[in-house]
Design a protein around this motif. Structure first.
Motif, PDB file in Angstrom:
ATOM      1  N   ILE A  76       0.918  -1.247  -0.079  1.00 51.87           N
ATOM      2  CA  ILE A  76       0.070   0.024   0.079  1.00 51.87           C
ATOM      3  C   ILE A  76       0.737   1.311  -0.031  1.00 51.87           C
ATOM      4  CG2 ILE A  76      -1.436   1.465   1.548  1.00 51.87           C
ATOM      5  CD1 ILE A  76      -2.999  -1.294   2.119  1.00 51.87           C
ATOM      6  N   SER A  77       1.867   1.001   0.525  1.00 52.41           N
ATOM      7  CA  SER A  77       2.743   2.384   0.694  1.00 52.41           C
ATOM      8  C   SER A  77       3.503   2.702  -0.623  1.00 52.41           C
ATOM      9  CB  SER A  77       3.749   2.164   1.960  1.00 52.41           C
ATOM     10  OG  SER A  77       3.304   2.124   3.041  1.00 52.41           O
ATOM     11  N   CYS A  78       3.801   1.362  -0.949  1.00 53.84           N
ATOM     12  CA  CYS A  78       4.560   1.401  -2.559  1.00 53.84           C
ATOM     13  C   CYS A  78       3.609   2.334  -3.446  1.00 53.84           C
ATOM     14  CB  CYS A  78       5.122   0.273  -2.900  1.00 53.84           C
ATOM     15  SG  CYS A  78       6.376   0.525  -4.146  1.00 53.84           S
ATOM     16  N   ILE A  79       2.132   1.628  -3.744  1.00 54.77           N
ATOM     17  CA  ILE A  79       1.361   2.132  -4.349  1.00 54.77           C
ATOM     18  C   ILE A  79       0.946   3.606  -4.192  1.00 54.77           C
ATOM     19  CG2 ILE A  79      -1.109   1.757  -5.174  1.00 54.77           C
ATOM     20  CD1 ILE A  79      -0.610  -1.449  -4.759  1.00 54.77           C
ATOM     21  N   THR A  80       1.046   3.774  -2.873  1.00 55.67           N
ATOM     22  CA  THR A  80       0.489   5.312  -2.685  1.00 55.67           C
ATOM     23  C   THR A  80       1.476   6.082  -3.196  1.00 55.67           C
ATOM     24  OG1 THR A  80      -0.599   4.461  -0.643  1.00 55.67           O
ATOM     25  CG2 THR A  80      -0.211   6.778  -0.831  1.00 55.67           C
ATOM     26  N   ALA A  81       2.512   5.774  -2.957  1.00 56.14           N
ATOM     27  CA  ALA A  81       3.732   6.752  -3.387  1.00 56.14           C
ATOM     28  C   ALA A  81       3.959   6.861  -4.904  1.00 56.14           C
ATOM     29  CB  ALA A  81       5.164   6.173  -2.847  1.00 56.14           C
ATOM     30  N   GLY A  82       3.380   5.923  -5.716  1.00 55.04           N
ATOM     31  CA  GLY A  82       3.109   5.819  -7.126  1.00 55.04           C
ATOM     32  C   GLY A  82       4.774   6.091  -7.751  1.00 55.04           C
ATOM     33  N   PRO A  83       4.838   6.795  -8.616  1.00 56.30           N
ATOM     34  CA  PRO A  83       5.971   7.017  -9.277  1.00 56.30           C
ATOM     35  C   PRO A  83       7.175   7.503  -8.434  1.00 56.30           C
ATOM     36  CG  PRO A  83       4.452   8.227 -10.660  1.00 56.30           C
ATOM     37  CD  PRO A  83       3.929   7.580  -9.443  1.00 56.30           C
ATOM     38  N   ALA A  84       6.778   8.010  -7.441  1.00 55.71           N
ATOM     39  CA  ALA A  84       7.762   8.774  -6.375  1.00 55.71           C
ATOM     40  C   ALA A  84       8.349   7.677  -5.413  1.00 55.71           C
ATOM     41  CB  ALA A  84       7.246   9.829  -5.702  1.00 55.71           C
ATOM     42  N   ALA A  85       7.678   6.351  -5.611  1.00 51.88           N
ATOM     43  CA  ALA A  85       8.287   5.289  -4.667  1.00 51.88           C
ATOM     44  C   ALA A  85      10.008   4.915  -4.793  1.00 51.88           C
ATOM     45  CB  ALA A  85       7.480   4.069  -5.223  1.00 51.88           C
ATOM     46  N   SER A  86      10.540   5.013  -3.745  1.00 56.48           N
ATOM     47  CA  SER A  86      11.914   5.038  -3.761  1.00 56.48           C
ATOM     48  C   SER A  86      12.274   3.628  -3.554  1.00 56.48           C
ATOM     49  CB  SER A  86      12.343   5.712  -2.244  1.00 56.48           C
ATOM     50  OG  SER A  86      11.983   4.954  -1.237  1.00 56.48           O
TER      51      SER A  86
END
Length: 118
Positions: A76-86
């Motif tokens: 969920i954290s990764c999806i929420t960050a979208g393209p900004a996922a680190s």
């Protein structure tokens, strides 16, 4: 239909026309009256409670359940960050996946050990 606040003839310092609900008063009023709604009805069938054996099974499977919840949170954290996922976000997902697999292997190994001893 929402009631609108009045606007004076001179628009210089006058506030813009806005619905009365924009102040949040109506929303708060609605929230106070709202009753919580269960999305999934999970009452026991026929008034039955879980047996001791079922509770023991849940307790035995709990490490896998906890690992799956951690994986869900990471995804969920990764999806929420979208393209900004680190890179760290993606690493967190991979590590959570490995923990799920390890917990699953351990659970299966425990079941085989129990079946082999019986």
């Amino acid at each position: 239909m929402a009631s609108l606040t009045s606007v004076p003839d001179d628009p210089g310092d006058a506030p813009a026309v806005a619905p009365a609900e924009a102040s949040g008063v109506a929303l708060i009023h609605l929230m106070r009256e709202a009753q919580p709604v269960a999305m999934i009805h999970l009452s026991p069938v026929g008034g039955e409670e879980p047996t001791a054996a079922e509770l023991a099974t849940i307790e035995q499977e709990w490490p896998l359940i906890a690992a799956e919840l951690d994986l869900l949170e990471a995804e969920i954290s990764c999806i929420t960050a979208g393209p900004a996922a680190s890179v760290l976000d993606r690493r967190r997902v991979r590590r959570a996946q490995r923990r799920v697999l390890a917990a699953g292997r351990e659970l299966v190994a425990d079941e085989f050990a129990t079946d082999g001893a019986a």
